[in-house]
Write a protein that holds these residues in place. Structure first.
Motif, PDB file in Angstrom:
ATOM      1  N   ALA A   1       7.043  -9.483   6.379  1.00 47.64           N
ATOM      2  CA  ALA A   1       6.605  -8.942   5.118  1.00 47.64           C
ATOM      3  C   ALA A   1       6.807  -7.404   4.938  1.00 47.64           C
ATOM      4  N   GLU A   2       7.244  -6.992   3.776  1.00 46.75           N
ATOM      5  CA  GLU A   2       7.261  -5.674   3.764  1.00 46.75           C
ATOM      6  C   GLU A   2       6.262  -5.204   2.534  1.00 46.75           C
ATOM      7  N   LEU A   3       5.596  -4.162   2.957  1.00 44.35           N
ATOM      8  CA  LEU A   3       4.486  -3.557   2.071  1.00 44.35           C
ATOM      9  C   LEU A   3       4.773  -2.194   1.567  1.00 44.35           C
ATOM     10  N   VAL A   4       4.709  -1.910   0.409  1.00 45.93           N
ATOM     11  CA  VAL A   4       5.194  -0.475  -0.068  1.00 45.93           C
ATOM     12  C   VAL A   4       4.081   0.206  -0.612  1.00 45.93           C
ATOM     13  N   CYS A   5       3.898   1.538  -0.193  1.00 43.73           N
ATOM     14  CA  CYS A   5       2.891   2.589  -0.726  1.00 43.73           C
ATOM     15  C   CYS A   5       3.623   3.602  -1.540  1.00 43.73           C
ATOM     16  N   ARG A   6       3.063   3.947  -2.532  1.00 41.42           N
ATOM     17  CA  ARG A   6       3.455   4.745  -3.564  1.00 41.42           C
ATOM     18  C   ARG A   6       2.648   5.740  -4.026  1.00 41.42           C
ATOM     19  N   HIS A   7       2.757   7.158  -4.120  1.00 42.21           N
ATOM     20  CA  HIS A   7       1.822   7.944  -4.928  1.00 42.21           C
ATOM     21  C   HIS A   7       2.626   9.262  -5.484  1.00 42.21           C
ATOM     22  N   GLY A   8       2.129   9.923  -6.274  1.00 42.46           N
ATOM     23  CA  GLY A   8       2.835  10.996  -6.940  1.00 42.46           C
ATOM     24  C   GLY A   8       2.477  12.222  -6.700  1.00 42.46           C
ATOM     25  N   GLU A   9       1.618  12.598  -5.789  1.00 48.52           N
ATOM     26  CA  GLU A   9       1.227  13.872  -5.111  1.00 48.52           C
ATOM     27  C   GLU A   9       2.147  14.543  -4.385  1.00 48.52           C
ATOM     28  N   THR A  10       2.790  15.407  -4.911  1.00 46.67           N
ATOM     29  CA  THR A  10       4.045  15.879  -3.997  1.00 46.67           C
ATOM     30  C   THR A  10       3.545  16.467  -2.582  1.00 46.67           C
ATOM     31  N   ASN A  11       2.383  17.139  -2.503  1.00 37.95           N
ATOM     32  CA  ASN A  11       2.067  17.763  -1.172  1.00 37.95           C
ATOM     33  C   ASN A  11       1.111  17.027  -0.321  1.00 37.95           C
ATOM     34  N   TYR A  12       1.246  15.554  -0.623  1.00 34.46           N
ATOM     35  CA  TYR A  12       0.384  14.731   0.269  1.00 34.46           C
ATOM     36  C   TYR A  12       1.709  14.034   0.928  1.00 34.46           C
ATOM     37  N   ARG A  13       2.084  14.603   2.080  1.00 30.81           N
ATOM     38  CA  ARG A  13       3.067  14.199   2.727  1.00 30.81           C
ATOM     39  C   ARG A  13       3.258  13.292   4.027  1.00 30.81           C
ATOM     40  N   VAL A  14       1.790  12.795   4.023  1.00 26.47           N
ATOM     41  CA  VAL A  14       1.545  12.147   5.199  1.00 26.47           C
ATOM     42  C   VAL A  14       1.049  10.814   4.750  1.00 26.47           C
ATOM     43  N   MET A  15       1.523   9.735   5.288  1.00 27.53           N
ATOM     44  CA  MET A  15       1.207   8.176   4.665  1.00 27.53           C
ATOM     45  C   MET A  15       0.864   7.816   5.973  1.00 27.53           C
ATOM     46  N   LEU A  16      -0.512   6.935   5.907  1.00 26.74           N
ATOM     47  CA  LEU A  16      -1.228   6.331   7.125  1.00 26.74           C
ATOM     48  C   LEU A  16      -1.290   4.825   6.753  1.00 26.74           C
ATOM     49  N   TRP A  17      -0.838   4.159   8.019  1.00 29.85           N
ATOM     50  CA  TRP A  17      -1.049   2.472   7.574  1.00 29.85           C
ATOM     51  C   TRP A  17      -1.994   1.850   8.577  1.00 29.85           C
ATOM     52  N   TYR A  18      -3.018   1.049   7.904  1.00 24.40           N
ATOM     53  CA  TYR A  18      -4.012   0.445   8.840  1.00 24.40           C
ATOM     54  C   TYR A  18      -3.877  -1.179   8.587  1.00 24.40           C
ATOM     55  N   GLN A  19      -4.680  -1.672   9.725  1.00 26.23           N
ATOM     56  CA  GLN A  19      -4.889  -3.196   9.729  1.00 26.23           C
ATOM     57  C   GLN A  19      -6.067  -3.564  10.015  1.00 26.23           C
ATOM     58  N   GLN A  20      -6.574  -4.395   9.036  1.00 25.81           N
ATOM     59  CA  GLN A  20      -7.966  -5.107   9.298  1.00 25.81           C
ATOM     60  C   GLN A  20      -7.901  -6.327   9.587  1.00 25.81           C
ATOM     61  N   SER A  21      -8.053  -6.790  10.660  1.00 20.88           N
ATOM     62  CA  SER A  21      -7.527  -8.287  11.198  1.00 20.88           C
ATOM     63  C   SER A  21      -8.538  -9.197  10.596  1.00 20.88           C
ATOM     64  N   ALA A  22      -8.144 -10.311  10.271  1.00 20.41           N
ATOM     65  CA  ALA A  22      -9.078 -11.368   9.667  1.00 20.41           C
ATOM     66  C   ALA A  22     -10.220 -11.383  10.806  1.00 20.41           C
ATOM     67  N   GLY A  23     -11.433 -11.539   9.725  1.00 19.63           N
ATOM     68  CA  GLY A  23     -12.609 -11.591  10.559  1.00 19.63           C
ATOM     69  C   GLY A  23     -13.398 -10.364  11.413  1.00 19.63           C
TER      70      GLY A  23
END
Length: 130
Positions: free
Chosen positions: A33-55
């Motif tokens: 599965a591919e998940l895509v994240c996008r934003h328009g703030e050019t100075n926000y140059r760190v993108m973090l990914w988190y998982q919340q497991s079921a339950g």
């Protein structure tokens, strides 16, 4: 046949709007599965990914993208990959690829963005100048 469900939410990160797609996926074990994240703030140059497991209530950091540098936490390195390029002055895009091996992959996945801290070298001081 077991199905795995991934929910993925659009949200706000540090006061900026972060768009995430798709909003939900249902896949079977062995799929990717591919998940895509996008934003328009050019100075926000760190993108973090988190998982919340079921339950579960807690979030686990999968990894982050800093400009073009990718860091994935050791517990996630086998089944997850991150890609993207947050440099330049355009819309920021990143993606998370998940290899769905088992029901533990089911859960809610979050993307967040933050300002990149610039590294400034610390000056070294000689305590005993001559």
């Amino acid at each position: 046949m077991r199905l795995l469900c991934i929910l993925y939410f659009t949200g706000v990160s540090l006061g900026i709007e972060v768009h995430q797609t798709p909003s939900e996926l249902i896949r079977k074990p062995g799929d990717r599965a591919e998940l895509v994240c996008r934003h328009g703030e050019t100075n926000y140059r760190v993108m973090l990914w988190y998982q919340q497991s079921a339950g579960q209530r807690n979030l686990s950091l999968i990894g982050h993208l800093n400009y073009q540098t990718i860091n994935i936490e050791s517990a996630f390195q086998q089944d997850f990959s991150i890609s993207g390029d947050l440099s330049g002055e355009t819309t920021k895009n990143g993606s998370l690829l998940v290899h769905l091996k088992d029901p533990e992959s089911s859960g809610v996945y979050y993307c967040a963005a933050r300002l990149a801290r610039q590294h400034t070298p610390t000056a070294t001081h000689n305590k005993n100048p001559k």
